[in-house]
Structure formats: C-alpha cells, structure tokens
Design a protein around this motif. Structure first.
Motif, PDB file in Angstrom:
ATOM      1  N   TYR A  86      10.150   1.421  -7.239  1.00  0.00           N
ATOM      2  CA  TYR A  86       9.812   2.205  -8.552  1.00  0.00           C
ATOM      3  C   TYR A  86       9.668   3.701  -7.260  1.00  0.00           C
ATOM      4  CZ  TYR A  86       5.687   1.052  -6.054  1.00  0.00           C
ATOM      5  OH  TYR A  86       4.815   0.204  -4.415  1.00  0.00           O
ATOM      6  N   GLU A  87       9.954   3.902  -6.182  1.00  0.00           N
ATOM      7  CA  GLU A  87      10.194   5.072  -6.121  1.00  0.00           C
ATOM      8  C   GLU A  87      11.632   5.831  -6.545  1.00  0.00           C
ATOM      9  OE1 GLU A  87       8.375   6.829  -4.862  1.00  0.00           O
ATOM     10  OE2 GLU A  87       6.951   5.833  -3.153  1.00  0.00           O
ATOM     11  N   ARG A  89      11.486  17.516 -13.254  1.00  0.00           N
ATOM     12  CA  ARG A  89      10.433  18.499 -12.958  1.00  0.00           C
ATOM     13  C   ARG A  89      11.325  19.836 -12.552  1.00  0.00           C
ATOM     14  NH1 ARG A  89       6.839  14.884 -10.994  1.00  0.00           N
ATOM     15  NH2 ARG A  89       7.484  15.726  -8.745  1.00  0.00           N
ATOM     16  N   ARG A 113      11.428  11.085 -11.366  1.00  0.00           N
ATOM     17  CA  ARG A 113      10.872  12.699 -11.822  1.00  0.00           C
ATOM     18  C   ARG A 113      10.513  13.740 -11.516  1.00  0.00           C
ATOM     19  NH1 ARG A 113       8.132   7.330 -13.030  1.00  0.00           N
ATOM     20  NH2 ARG A 113       6.890   7.103 -10.970  1.00  0.00           N
ATOM     21  N   LYS A 145       0.899  -0.910   0.289  1.00  0.00           N
ATOM     22  CA  LYS A 145       0.067   0.387   0.113  1.00  0.00           C
ATOM     23  C   LYS A 145       1.073   0.953   0.029  1.00  0.00           C
ATOM     24  CE  LYS A 145      -0.539  -0.817   4.767  1.00  0.00           C
ATOM     25  NZ  LYS A 145      -1.711  -0.622   6.036  1.00  0.00           N
ATOM     26  N   GLY A 146       0.691   2.179  -0.664  1.00  0.00           N
ATOM     27  CA  GLY A 146       1.264   3.132  -0.378  1.00  0.00           C
ATOM     28  C   GLY A 146       0.406   5.006  -0.247  1.00  0.00           C
ATOM     29  N   LEU A 147       0.975   5.626   0.223  1.00  0.00           N
ATOM     30  CA  LEU A 147       0.539   6.695   0.153  1.00  0.00           C
ATOM     31  C   LEU A 147       0.676   8.297  -0.514  1.00  0.00           C
ATOM     32  CD1 LEU A 147      -2.271   8.255   2.084  1.00  0.00           C
ATOM     33  CD2 LEU A 147      -0.543   8.310   3.228  1.00  0.00           C
ATOM     34  N   HIS A 148      -0.345   8.699  -1.641  1.00  0.00           N
ATOM     35  CA  HIS A 148       0.720  10.216  -1.644  1.00  0.00           C
ATOM     36  C   HIS A 148       0.215  10.632  -1.396  1.00  0.00           C
ATOM     37  CE1 HIS A 148       2.841   7.923  -6.370  1.00  0.00           C
ATOM     38  NE2 HIS A 148       3.105   7.308  -4.357  1.00  0.00           N
ATOM     39  N   ALA A 149       1.146  12.031  -0.144  1.00  0.00           N
ATOM     40  CA  ALA A 149       0.299  13.303   0.342  1.00  0.00           C
ATOM     41  C   ALA A 149       0.419  14.218  -0.913  1.00  0.00           C
ATOM     42  CB  ALA A 149      -0.127  13.642   1.362  1.00  0.00           C
ATOM     43  N   ASN A 150      -0.408  15.468  -0.953  1.00  0.00           N
ATOM     44  CA  ASN A 150       0.738  16.045  -1.767  1.00  0.00           C
ATOM     45  C   ASN A 150      -0.173  18.284  -1.061  1.00  0.00           C
ATOM     46  OD1 ASN A 150       2.138  15.599  -4.374  1.00  0.00           O
ATOM     47  ND2 ASN A 150       0.538  14.253  -4.098  1.00  0.00           N
ATOM     48  N   MET A 151      -0.145  18.694  -2.120  1.00  0.00           N
ATOM     49  CA  MET A 151      -0.890  20.398  -1.410  1.00  0.00           C
ATOM     50  C   MET A 151      -1.549  20.923  -2.914  1.00  0.00           C
ATOM     51  SD  MET A 151       1.152  21.047   1.540  1.00  0.00           S
ATOM     52  CE  MET A 151       0.354  23.099   1.659  1.00  0.00           C
ATOM     53  N   ALA A 156       5.447  25.452  -0.776  1.00  0.00           N
ATOM     54  CA  ALA A 156       3.801  25.505  -1.757  1.00  0.00           C
ATOM     55  C   ALA A 156       4.115  23.780  -1.926  1.00  0.00           C
ATOM     56  CB  ALA A 156       3.693  26.012  -2.418  1.00  0.00           C
ATOM     57  N   GLU A 157       5.043  23.008  -2.539  1.00  0.00           N
ATOM     58  CA  GLU A 157       4.600  22.062  -3.411  1.00  0.00           C
ATOM     59  C   GLU A 157       5.825  21.307  -2.286  1.00  0.00           C
ATOM     60  OE1 GLU A 157       6.003  21.348  -7.337  1.00  0.00           O
ATOM     61  OE2 GLU A 157       6.365  19.267  -7.127  1.00  0.00           O
ATOM     62  N   LYS A 158       5.301  19.772  -2.081  1.00  0.00           N
ATOM     63  CA  LYS A 158       5.833  18.988  -1.131  1.00  0.00           C
ATOM     64  C   LYS A 158       4.813  17.884  -1.131  1.00  0.00           C
ATOM     65  CE  LYS A 158       3.181  20.430   3.500  1.00  0.00           C
ATOM     66  NZ  LYS A 158       4.339  20.854   4.890  1.00  0.00           N
ATOM     67  N   GLY A 159       5.322  16.884  -1.203  1.00  0.00           N
ATOM     68  CA  GLY A 159       4.513  15.400  -1.910  1.00  0.00           C
ATOM     69  C   GLY A 159       5.275  14.433  -0.444  1.00  0.00           C
ATOM     70  N   LEU A 160       4.146  14.016   0.636  1.00  0.00           N
ATOM     71  CA  LEU A 160       4.993  12.328   1.311  1.00  0.00           C
ATOM     72  C   LEU A 160       4.662  11.078   0.334  1.00  0.00           C
ATOM     73  CD1 LEU A 160       5.526  12.009   3.990  1.00  0.00           C
ATOM     74  CD2 LEU A 160       2.988  11.627   4.142  1.00  0.00           C
ATOM     75  N   HIS A 161       5.568  10.542  -0.133  1.00  0.00           N
ATOM     76  CA  HIS A 161       5.443   9.371  -0.632  1.00  0.00           C
ATOM     77  C   HIS A 161       5.482   8.360   0.986  1.00  0.00           C
ATOM     78  CE1 HIS A 161       5.574   9.548  -5.350  1.00  0.00           C
ATOM     79  NE2 HIS A 161       4.802  10.651  -4.561  1.00  0.00           N
ATOM     80  N   ALA A 162       4.725   7.552   1.475  1.00  0.00           N
ATOM     81  CA  ALA A 162       4.822   6.568   1.782  1.00  0.00           C
ATOM     82  C   ALA A 162       4.820   5.555   1.676  1.00  0.00           C
ATOM     83  CB  ALA A 162       4.174   6.521   3.172  1.00  0.00           C
ATOM     84  N   ASN A 163       5.257   4.384   1.574  1.00  0.00           N
ATOM     85  CA  ASN A 163       5.159   3.015   1.625  1.00  0.00           C
ATOM     86  C   ASN A 163       5.432   1.393   2.782  1.00  0.00           C
ATOM     87  OD1 ASN A 163       5.288   3.358  -1.793  1.00  0.00           O
ATOM     88  ND2 ASN A 163       6.638   4.546  -1.270  1.00  0.00           N
TER      89      ASN A 163
END
Lengths: 239, 239
Positions: free
Chosen positions: B225-226, B236, B232, A210-216, B208-215
C-alpha cells in the motif's frame, strides 16, 4: 444505553447517549447496507469542545459507525480532584519548562484505570445495537488509554494512535505486549511534544504491522490527506 | 536519444533508449489523454537486474510517464575503478561490522558528481519528446544522487525518497537547502540500515512539506500500500 438526541448530517445519524453517568456520541450511516464495523474515537476530554472535530472524523469514515465518550472527570462529569491537581501541575511545569515525568505518573494512570472499563462497558452496549457489529477499530485519544484498551479488549483488532508526550512508564510495558496492526501519527515539528519519546514508543510496540506517519505542520497541523490514509488503514483491517 | 527496443504491457509502452553512452528505459501510457507529467525512477545500479521492479513501479504509476537510467560504472557501462574499489571495501567493512563512514565518502560523492549531470541531460531529452511534459517528480534511488538532483534541477518539484545508510556528509548540507515537498520511506526494522541516520536526515530536510512513512518488513518488505501512497503524493504535486 439511552439516546437523548438525534440529528442527521451528510448521511450520518448523530445520536447523543448516556450509559449510567457516561455521556457519549454515536454516528451511524443513515442507510447502512448491513451491519457496519465500529471505530471508537478517542479524545482528550471535553466532549462539547471536541464535538465538531469528532463529527468531522466520523463523517469522513464512510462505511463505519463511530462512537466516542467523555473521559472521567472531564466536560460535565464529576471532577476528579487528584487528576485536576495533577493537570494544573502539568500545565505549570510545562509553562516553566520543568520536567513533567513525575506529574504524568500522577495524572495519566488513574485516568487510564477509570476510562478503560467505561470504554469496555460502552462497547458492550454499542455491539448490542442493531446494525453495529465487530470488528472494532480504535482511533486516537489519550495514548495511555488507547494502548491499555487495545491491549485488554480482544474485540479491538486495529488502532490509529496520535503520538503525544504524556506517556507513563506503564504504557511502554503495555506497548511491548500489543500485537494488533497500528497506524501512528506524529507531528514532527510539534514543539510541545517529546519527539524522541514518540519514536521510542513506536519502536516499543510489539505489533508485526506498525506504520509511522510523521508530518510537518505543528501540533494541530495534521495534513488532511492523513484522514484518508487512516480510513484506508481501517478499510484494510475492519472491512 | 535513440530508442533501441519497444514493447507493450498492461497499457504501458516500454522503450529502451541510449543517450550518448547512457542506457535507460522509458515507460509511457499507451493512449495518453495529452502530455503526461514525468517521474524519474532512481535505482541502485544494475538496470537489467532491476528492470522487473522498475517496470512494476512504472506500470503502477497510472497517468504518469516514468524513466530510469543506468548509474555510471554499473550494469554494462564502463567500470569506475575507484568506485568499484570503494564498493568492495564497503561490503567488507559492513560484513565485518566495521564503521563505513570514510568509505561512504570515497564511494558516494564521485557517483553523485557523475550521475547528476547525466540525469539532467536525459531529462532535457525526455522533455523534448511529444506527450511528455513537466512538472517532474523524482522517485528514490541512491539518496545522495536524489538529493543533489532535486536540489540543482528546478524542473523537479516533488520527490519520494528511500532512507538508506550510505549518506555522505555533503548530502546533509544539501538536504537542509532542499525545499520541495518530500515523501520519505523508512523500513524501521531494516537491520542493515542506520535508522538514526535516516531520522536525522529526515529532520535535516528544509522542506515545509515533508512526510516520513516508517514500516516493518525488513529491507525489502515495503508494504504494497506504500506504492499507492507514493502515487497519491505525486498526484497531489504533479497533476
């Protein structure tokens, strides 16, 4: 399943259908190489209003067929009086900043009970069509509907889910029993969303992957690159 | 900056260097189309032990030059007695399940104060080399070092960070002032990691742009794949 209209955009055939009194939309590649795996697109209810966004999701899902249906009691379908009343109560409570837990328990479980068998009947009919084949993925929509559908239907092998606040207690129990690969999106700064509940639900899922992608970006500000990320998730699990 | 060895693997030139008494490694594309943007690879200390993993990260960063340096007091560098003592105390406390907060405050801030100026001196030298150019990205390593470096050096325009438990109070304050795009990785089921602290730190970042990928997958089980996802992110922001 009867098709009532057909159009072609960007290499995708878009067909409206009805199955019994359930309206829906099917997108298939214009020139498939062979049978394509299917992604079921969940939506919050109101197919006409949602059509442009759903069509964009479908057309960005290269290599997959996509289908969606109207929720019971939504759009042009017969109203469900109890659900309508609960929905109005929810809006009022949310506006006043009152707790919504009890209203969610009146609103969501009846919707789940009505929607899931409809999705399964539509899935039966879709998989009977030429050039559509399993495995089947599930993408978003009402969280409680998605969790129940993914849990009870073994044809669904992977799901992307959008974290939302209106999650009844039963969904947490079902989440613990869910074991398919999951890809969960959360808008971290969505003021109308209960972030802690979303994190608790992610924690509850029984899936080993399971993966969680949290964004603003607020409620509607999911970054465009998350569409590509969800597509790669389905490519890993459905292709 | 003096280069002490050179080898070629998979289209990447790997060169060991020293700047003063700071040892490091630089990976550059064998045949660059022109000046390549640079990614600084953080690491937990112990360059020899970490070399295979760092080399794999560098070689999977197509189109970028990558560089790393040894942490002060680690590997073959002169020991830092206070840091060594704090590190032993941390291991003992973690083993006994005792709180580590006070020890983290003794261990990490001196490392940050020593490491960040070294990173900046190395960055000066790297950007003077032919075929390496800004913008500069920062990838992982000790969280407190990465946050300080990203905050004080305006040449760093984007960072990927690995959530870890040993975060002193000052890092939270610095995180609030950080505004560059961030991509944060968290291993959800890492028993040795304080998940709530990681989520609090992600929440604190001012970007303002922050992403969290939890696995899932435990401390060392970051899905393959992370790596592509982080690449990527840099494409960007650095390309």
């Amino acid at each position: 399943m009867h098709f009532t209209s057909q159009s072609l955009t960007d290499g995708f055939v878009e067909r409206d259908f009805v199955l019994g009194d359930i309206p829906g939309i099917l997108w298939t590649p214009e020139n498939p190489d062979g049978p394509t795996p299917l992604i079921l697109l969940g939506q919050p209810g109101g197919l006409d209003r949602m059509r442009p966004r759903l069509a964009a999701r479908a057309r960005s899902s290269a290599g997959f067929a996509c289908a969606t249906i109207e929720l019971p009691g939504s759009g042009g379908r017969p109203r469900l009086a109890d659900v309508d009343r609960a929905r109005r109560d929810l809006w009022d409570a949310a506006e006043d900043g009152r707790p919504v837990g009890e209203i969610v328990e009146r609103l969501i479980p009846p919707l789940v009970d009505a929607a899931v068998p409809e999705w399964q009947a539509v899935l039966d009919a879709l998989l009977d069509l030429p050039n559509i084949d399993g495995p089947v993925g599930l993408s978003g929509g009402v969280m409680a509907v998605a969790v129940r559908l993914a849990l009870v239907d073994p044809r669904i092998v992977a799901a992307t889910l959008f974290a939302g606040s209106y999650v009844p207690a039963a969904t947490f129990d079902e989440a613990r029993r869910l074991t398919i690969p999951l890809h969960v999106l959360l808008q971290w700064d969505d003021a109308g969303n209960d972030r802690q509940m979303a994190l608790d639900l992610f924690d509850a899922f029984g899936s080993a992957e399971k993966g969680l992608h949290a964004n603003m970006g607020g409620h509607t500000g999911v970054p465009e690159y998350e569409g590509e990320s969800a597509l790669r998730f389905f490519q890993r699990h459905l292709s």
